[in-house]
Design a protein around this motif. Structure first.
Motif, PDB file in Angstrom:
ATOM      1  N   UNK A  38      12.604   9.262  -2.136  1.00 50.49           N
ATOM      2  CA  UNK A  38      13.614   8.211  -2.310  1.00 50.49           C
ATOM      3  C   UNK A  38      13.510   7.192  -1.184  1.00 50.49           C
ATOM      4  N   UNK A  39      13.379   7.685   0.046  1.00 48.98           N
ATOM      5  CA  UNK A  39      13.235   6.778   1.192  1.00 48.98           C
ATOM      6  C   UNK A  39      11.920   6.011   1.130  1.00 48.98           C
ATOM      7  N   UNK A  40      10.870   6.671   0.670  1.00 46.05           N
ATOM      8  CA  UNK A  40       9.571   5.996   0.552  1.00 46.05           C
ATOM      9  C   UNK A  40       9.611   4.877  -0.479  1.00 46.05           C
ATOM     10  N   UNK A  41      10.357   5.081  -1.557  1.00 43.94           N
ATOM     11  CA  UNK A  41      10.515   4.038  -2.566  1.00 43.94           C
ATOM     12  C   UNK A  41      11.197   2.812  -1.966  1.00 43.94           C
ATOM     13  N   UNK A  42      12.219   3.041  -1.128  1.00 44.43           N
ATOM     14  CA  UNK A  42      12.897   1.937  -0.456  1.00 44.43           C
ATOM     15  C   UNK A  42      11.978   1.259   0.559  1.00 44.43           C
ATOM     16  N   UNK A  43      11.153   2.049   1.231  1.00 45.56           N
ATOM     17  CA  UNK A  43      10.208   1.488   2.204  1.00 45.56           C
ATOM     18  C   UNK A  43       9.170   0.605   1.518  1.00 45.56           C
TER      19      UNK A  43
END
Length: 290
Positions: A270-275
């Motif tokens: 999820x954080x990687x998608x935002x990154x």
């Protein structure tokens, strides 16, 4: 009375949630940046920001993108109840038939605005709207095909600015490539994130077909192709400032890949998608230096 029957026909909160306003602002921002910094003037020599049809084109793109989000949530409601139950709008914040009605109306408006800009742009917007529907209906359930479709449509949102203004500069193509690869990686990351619900409902995405580790290898392979493509195009452009900027961006990209390598939980992806979205924003800002 069940949950579906109790849901309101329409709520503004549900509408704004389903259309992802932050993503729409990103689309509009990238298109305006492309127009101002990479196009500059219309074929008649008018500053591009004074051309009202530019804004019609941006609004058309934003409306069609929002419509695409709506139809995607319409078809994915059962999957979303597994993957992100607290974010489901269809059947809660809006009736299913209202979602479909708004999708149809918004497609009509978006395509009509594209035709108003130029008939050839109208053809592109119709093609994009059809692909968004086809993606939500079936393509996203296939390995890699759905990922490529969304990435291609994202690149199209950059390319169409140059297409309308009859500019075929390599620099616009470079940013379209950048948008394509970053979003291709992001879409695959989202498939990893959503694999539980996708598997339950019969989707054949990459993580389900080739496994978790195999999908990571695909991401790294795409990343390698991406770096080669961007370096090749950047060297051909021959702009030292752009080369330095992409070099700095490359440091962030390496960090991004390192986080993918160690990620093993849904929250990580999820954080990687935002990154990935942040990388897209940083890439767009580099247009200032072109």
């Amino acid at each position: 009375m069940n949950q579906a029957q109790a849901s309101p026909i329409f709520t503004f909160g549900g509408f704004f949630k389903i259309i992802r306003p932050n993503n729409l602002l990103m689309v509009a921002f990238v298109q305006l940046m492309t127009a101002y910094f990479l196009v500059g003037e219309t074929p008649l020599g008018i500053p591009v920001l004074q051309d009202f049809k530019l804004y019609l084109l941006v609004v058309s793109t934003v409306i069609l993108t929002a419509s695409g989000y709506m139809i995607n949530d319409y078809y994915d409601v059962k999957i979303d109840y597994v993957n992100r139950p607290h974010e489901v709008v269809v059947g809660r914040g809006m009736k299913r038939r209202m979602v479909m009605t708004l999708h149809t109306v918004m497609n009509f408006v978006g395509i009509s605005l594209g035709i108003w800009v130029a008939p050839r742009v109208g053809v592109v917007t119709f093609f994009a709207a059809f692909l968004l529907w086809l993606y939500s209906n079936s393509l996203k359930r296939l390995p890699f095909v759905g990922n490529m479709t969304v990435a291609g449509l994202t690149a199209l949102s950059v390319w169409i600015i140059g297409y309308y203004y009859q500019r075929s500069e390599l620099i616009i193509f470079a940013y379209a490539i950048f948008a394509f690869f970053i979003n291709l990686i992001r879409e695959i990351i989202k498939d990893i994130e959503d694999r539980q619900g996708d598997r339950k409902h019969g989707c054949k995405t990459l993580p389900i077909v080739i496994g978790f580790r195999g999908t990571k290898k695909v991401i790294f392979g795409i990343a390698a192709i991406f770096v080669i493509a961007i370096l090749t195009v950047t060297f051909r452009i021959g702009d030292p400032g752009l080369l330095v900027y992409f070099g700095i961006l490359g440091v962030f990209f390496v960090f991004f890949l390192s986080r993918i390598y160690v990620a093993d939980r849904k929250a990580h992806f999820t954080r990687l998608s935002q990154l990935a979205k942040l990388l897209m924003l940083i890439g767009a800002i580099s247009m200032v230096f072109v």
